[in-house]
Scaffold this motif. Sequence first.
Motif, PDB file in Angstrom:
ATOM      1  N   ASP A  87     -69.515  58.805  29.384  1.00  0.00           N
ATOM      2  CA  ASP A  87     -69.379  59.271  27.977  1.00  0.00           C
ATOM      3  C   ASP A  87     -70.584  59.195  27.299  1.00  0.00           C
ATOM      4  O   ASP A  87     -70.522  59.560  26.118  1.00  0.00           O
ATOM      5  N   THR A 121     -72.867  67.358  25.442  1.00  0.00           N
ATOM      6  CA  THR A 121     -71.385  67.298  26.171  1.00  0.00           C
ATOM      7  C   THR A 121     -71.420  65.738  27.013  1.00  0.00           C
ATOM      8  O   THR A 121     -72.502  64.887  26.635  1.00  0.00           O
ATOM      9  N   MET A 175     -61.922  68.274  25.547  1.00  0.00           N
ATOM     10  CA  MET A 175     -63.270  68.005  25.714  1.00  0.00           C
ATOM     11  C   MET A 175     -63.947  67.495  24.279  1.00  0.00           C
ATOM     12  O   MET A 175     -64.611  68.323  23.606  1.00  0.00           O
ATOM     13  N   SER A 176     -63.432  66.265  23.934  1.00  0.00           N
ATOM     14  CA  SER A 176     -63.598  66.019  22.385  1.00  0.00           C
ATOM     15  C   SER A 176     -65.184  65.850  22.045  1.00  0.00           C
ATOM     16  O   SER A 176     -65.431  65.619  21.007  1.00  0.00           O
ATOM     17  N   ASN A 177     -66.162  65.568  23.103  1.00  0.00           N
ATOM     18  CA  ASN A 177     -67.183  65.225  22.963  1.00  0.00           C
ATOM     19  C   ASN A 177     -68.303  66.269  23.323  1.00  0.00           C
ATOM     20  O   ASN A 177     -69.428  66.067  23.495  1.00  0.00           O
ATOM     21  N   THR A 178     -67.820  67.532  23.225  1.00  0.00           N
ATOM     22  CA  THR A 178     -68.694  68.480  23.470  1.00  0.00           C
ATOM     23  C   THR A 178     -68.897  69.598  22.403  1.00  0.00           C
ATOM     24  O   THR A 178     -67.851  69.867  21.704  1.00  0.00           O
ATOM     25  N   ALA A 191     -63.264  74.237  24.271  1.00  0.00           N
ATOM     26  CA  ALA A 191     -63.665  73.118  24.840  1.00  0.00           C
ATOM     27  C   ALA A 191     -62.718  71.866  24.252  1.00  0.00           C
ATOM     28  O   ALA A 191     -61.882  70.951  24.754  1.00  0.00           O
ATOM     29  N   ARG A 192     -62.461  71.539  22.727  1.00  0.00           N
ATOM     30  CA  ARG A 192     -61.758  70.777  22.163  1.00  0.00           C
ATOM     31  C   ARG A 192     -60.400  71.042  22.388  1.00  0.00           C
ATOM     32  O   ARG A 192     -59.630  69.841  22.455  1.00  0.00           O
ATOM     33  N   ASP A 230     -66.403  65.229  30.042  1.00  0.00           N
ATOM     34  CA  ASP A 230     -65.748  66.430  29.568  1.00  0.00           C
ATOM     35  C   ASP A 230     -65.987  67.589  30.422  1.00  0.00           C
ATOM     36  O   ASP A 230     -65.326  68.392  30.644  1.00  0.00           O
ATOM     37  N   GLN A 231     -67.223  67.475  31.160  1.00  0.00           N
ATOM     38  CA  GLN A 231     -67.253  68.609  32.247  1.00  0.00           C
ATOM     39  C   GLN A 231     -66.470  68.603  33.334  1.00  0.00           C
ATOM     40  O   GLN A 231     -66.131  69.550  33.911  1.00  0.00           O
TER      41      GLN A 231
END
Length: 521
Positions: A62, A179, A161-164, A156-157, A183-184
């Motif tokens: 993360d 990212t 993928m909340s941190n991208t 992404a969201r 997430d990837q």
Amino acid sequence: MISLAKTPWRTAFLRAVAAVLVTLAFSLSAAAPVHAIENLRKYAGIVVDAKSGKVLYEDQADSKRYPASVAKVMTLYVLFQELQAGNLSLSTKMTVSRHAASAVPTKLGLRAGATISVEDAIKSLVTLSANDMARVIAEHISGTETKFAERMTATARAMGMSNTTYRNASGLPDGGQVTTVRDQAILGIAIYQHFPQYYEYFQTTAFRYNGKTYGNHNRVLGYMGAVDGIKTGYINAAGSNLLTAARKDNRHIVVVAFGFNSAASRDEKVRQLVSNYLSKGRRGDYLQTAMVPVPGRQGNTQFALAQPRKPTFAMPTPMPDFRLAALVSGNGAQPQQSPQVAVASAVPVAMPTPMPTDLGLSPAVQAANVLAAPTQSTPAYPSQDVIGAWLSETYNLGAPPAALGQTPASTPLLPPGEVSGGAGQPVDLMHSGAVADAAPISGWIVQIGAGPSEDSARAMLADAAGKVGSLGDFRSYVERFEKNGQIFYRARFVGFGDRDAAANMCNRLKDQNLACLALQG
């Protein structure tokens, strides 16, 4: 002027240089927050079982990292959305702009004004990692690369993928484009689940264009007879990155490894991870815990869907005016005086999307918008229209559809050959529609029937998989088609290597009293 004449020239020169340096330093300091890019060349890795969603290994999963050219996987995800929606085809020609042509290497090197097909652009991304072609795709779909990056982030969201955050389509350096490997991994699973018919592009080993052959940058491709892609990446501040997957012996894992000082050290680490964890993956069906939300589907908690009397635009971004006008013209839609919008308050609409196996899910949306074609003078969607156009993954802007409630009712599910056609003739649901109408899937396909809804087709797939266990090794797929004004959904399994493999599976299905048709994609 008099005082300047009395000042020695050397002193005047030094003062001028000092002034320029002060001005330059001020400009750079003012611009620093926008362009500064921190050195994030630090290892981060994760291995996820794509069939269960279980994390088999993680290290700094993360922590913030730059995706580099791995960002192109999301560029292709959005492009695949366009292809599946029918707004583009693999043969569609895209024009190279000056902005695209000016991209720094690596690039294909086409001049501004040249055109390239969607399929060639895809291959240039997965092999050469062409930055200019990433820009071409972005501008063709969204008008500008900035707008396209906004759509990438929204997509992404929507998938969790909340941190991208994406800032461009290529992965070129930008301090705001960040990212995590976790997430990837979500993206690596999603692009297989949602687009199995296009996933094989990631296995392209070489791409020939204009007399030149470009090899794939992924040197791990094919390792253990299992690694099937997906994308490498490198910028100085990120180091060497890789998002890849391995599928073998009815197992499927996704591996992400970022932050290496060399491609060789990265590849060696990824080989170790594949060797250590592939055998620990789940064998059998894909569990619901491994399913990545499809952007726009009901039940996706990452963003708001359209609600009655309060449509909320979430994702993807609206089609730009220039593309909408071209589609209206190209598809022969008749202009009307003003757009007509009908919103159903609680009518679930099934949206066929390929998934690895049937899970008994019921994907649907709450709002069904039926559009009349916009006038050519005002080719922009109202916000309500966007919901209907983009939440339907099979949306195709053609002739204006009938108003809501005026289309023929779906015929109940019957065995092939027993659905009545418009002229009283039976409709063969097993064979109806040319193979050319099917989604472009290479290899051989086993079709087991068709039904009036996506849910009915998925029920067929589940039933067949339950009766013939080895079908769990293949990807299930539902395809929408129209016959005599009615919409049906084919139930298919894809991924058979040759005719004999598909025919043998058909024989096993027929032994279970199931219909079956083997055909080439």
